[in-house]
Scaffold this active site. Structure first.
Site, PDB file in Angstrom:
ATOM      1  N   LYS A 297       0.831  -1.203   0.000  1.00  0.00           N
ATOM      2  CA  LYS A 297       0.000   0.000   0.000  1.00  0.00           C
ATOM      3  C   LYS A 297       0.868   1.257   0.000  1.00  0.00           C
ATOM      4  O   LYS A 297       0.623   2.201  -0.753  1.00  0.00           O
ATOM      5  CB  LYS A 297      -0.919   0.019   1.240  1.00  0.00           C
ATOM      6  CG  LYS A 297      -2.109  -0.905   1.110  1.00  0.00           C
ATOM      7  CD  LYS A 297      -2.835  -1.099   2.430  1.00  0.00           C
ATOM      8  CE  LYS A 297      -3.919  -2.167   2.269  1.00  0.00           C
ATOM      9  NZ  LYS A 297      -4.469  -2.651   3.540  1.00  0.00           N
TER      10      LYS A 297
ATOM     11  N   GLN B  22      -4.842  -1.319   9.758  1.00  0.00           N
ATOM     12  CA  GLN B  22      -4.764  -2.653   9.166  1.00  0.00           C
ATOM     13  C   GLN B  22      -5.401  -3.683  10.100  1.00  0.00           C
ATOM     14  O   GLN B  22      -5.045  -3.769  11.275  1.00  0.00           O
ATOM     15  CB  GLN B  22      -3.286  -3.001   8.900  1.00  0.00           C
ATOM     16  CG  GLN B  22      -3.068  -4.307   8.183  1.00  0.00           C
ATOM     17  CD  GLN B  22      -3.592  -4.309   6.743  1.00  0.00           C
ATOM     18  OE1 GLN B  22      -3.402  -3.348   5.996  1.00  0.00           O
ATOM     19  NE2 GLN B  22      -4.260  -5.382   6.359  1.00  0.00           N
TER      20      GLN B  22
ATOM     21  N   ASP C 226     -11.335   3.106   4.458  1.00  0.00           N
ATOM     22  CA  ASP C 226     -11.778   1.709   4.379  1.00  0.00           C
ATOM     23  C   ASP C 226     -13.310   1.617   4.362  1.00  0.00           C
ATOM     24  O   ASP C 226     -13.863   0.571   4.037  1.00  0.00           O
ATOM     25  CB  ASP C 226     -11.267   0.926   5.599  1.00  0.00           C
ATOM     26  CG  ASP C 226     -10.156  -0.049   5.231  1.00  0.00           C
ATOM     27  OD1 ASP C 226     -10.006  -0.345   4.034  1.00  0.00           O
ATOM     28  OD2 ASP C 226      -9.459  -0.504   6.160  1.00  0.00           O
TER      29      ASP C 226
END
Ligand code: NDP
Length: 300
Positions: free
Chosen positions: A54, A98, A121
């Site tokens: 990422k 994460q 997200d």
């Protein structure tokens, strides 16, 4: 019939180059550089790989990338302090924690502390509610990537029968909401669904997000249906040598490709689109934070 292979890798490259063009324009026209912060707690090897990848792709599209690596025994208070600092930082437009987090940390509480505007997200309860009520929200990256590929394939999804196998909060449910938003007739199947093969056989669109290697065989698929395989499963690959492993999806690619109209492979299908959509969401969040028009085609 031999299915068209939907090349998620090439699609994701196109999305990333669109994002990069927008980022370059933001810099020149408004002196704004989108910033994405990724917070990793602990040393889970798979998470470390995702975070590295990422970070690399964030920099490649011209964004500012920040990584916070915290020890596995970091307290909730310390983690929330990092998030609050990022919430208040004007150089950061997107925050991603994460998952999974170590067991002693409450994921709902942690995600709930991210500023919803920076929640790239799309897991914050405000964004879940906005998506569920058809309002502008941050959309979870994996389902967003699947929707982009389906729109590209079909043009309009209106009136099509869609079956989503899996009802998780991160894939199945938001995927179903997005398909409903595009006027599909949506069925959500799960582990208690009766006659799953018959349910799947009705679908023009099948999205498999189960986490069970090659569970969906070709004879469940309506001829010509489009199959989006979200699953990522690591299984032994003795044909590659002793102890070797390979990645497969939730559908049996060989038999499904013989009957479907189009299908995403694993790897090289949904996976690359997920990161591309994370970058697209960071760009969208940056535009919203600065009251600038949102990039077309990169959000719903
Ligand atoms: P979850 O484990 O959270 O959810 C799995 C879902 O599948 C559940 O709703 C479960 O039903 C359902 N299910 C399990 N067994 C069956 C069965 N026999 N028949 C029908 N439904 C069943 O998984 P996720 O949604 O997080 O992930 C799904 C897959 O997608 C995984 O392989 C994951 O690795 C992959 N993934 C890939 C991403 C990408 O970028 N490509 C991103 C995120 C996930 P129930 O609710 O009843 O238990």
């Amino acid at each position: 019939m031999t299915a068209q292979i939907i090349n998620g890798k090439a699609f994701a490259e196109r999305v990333r180059s669109q994002v990069a063009e927008h980022v370059a324009r933001l810099k020149v026209d408004h002196a704004i550089v989108p910033g994405l912060a990724v917070v990793l707690v602990g040393e889970d090897p798979a998470s470390q790989v995702y975070v590295r990848s990422k970070g690399k792709l964030t920099v490649e599209v011209g964004m500012h990338s920040v990584e916070h690596k915290l020890d596995a025994d970091t307290s909730e208070t310390d983690l929330l302090a990092v998030i609050n600092k990022l919430n208040a930082d004007p150089a950061i437009h997107g925050i991603l924690v994460q998952l999974p987090l170590p067991k002693h940390l409450n994921e709902d509480l942690v995600i709930g502390n991210i500023d919803p505007v920076k929640d790239v997200d799309g897991f914050h309860i405000s964004n879940v509610g906005l998506l569920g009520t058809g309002q502008k929200s941050m959309v979870p990256c994996t389902p967003l990537g699947c929707l982009m590929m389906l729109r590209d394939h079909f043009g309009s999804l209106s009136g099509r029968d869609a079956v989503v196998i899996g009802r998780s909060n991160i894939v199945g449910k938001p995927m179903a909401q997005l398909l409903l938003g595009d006027s599909c007739t949506v069925t959500i199947a799960h582990s208690r669904t009766k006659n799953l093969p018959d349910v799947v056989r009705r679908a023009d669109i099948v999205v498999a997000a189960v986490g069970r290697a090659e569970m969906v065989p070709g004879d469940w698929i309506k001829p010509g249906a489009v199959v989006i395989d979200v699953g990522i499963n690591r299984i032994p690959a003795p044909e590659k040598g002793e102890g070797k492993m390979k990645l497969v999806g939730d559908v049996d690619f060989a038999s499904c490709a013989g009957i479907a109209g189009a299908i995403t492979p694993v790897p090289g299908g949904v996976g690359p689109m997920t990161i591309a959509c994370l970058l697209a969401n960071t760009l969208t969040a940056t535009c919203r934070a600065n009251n600038l028009p949102e990039p077309e085609g990169l959000t719903v």
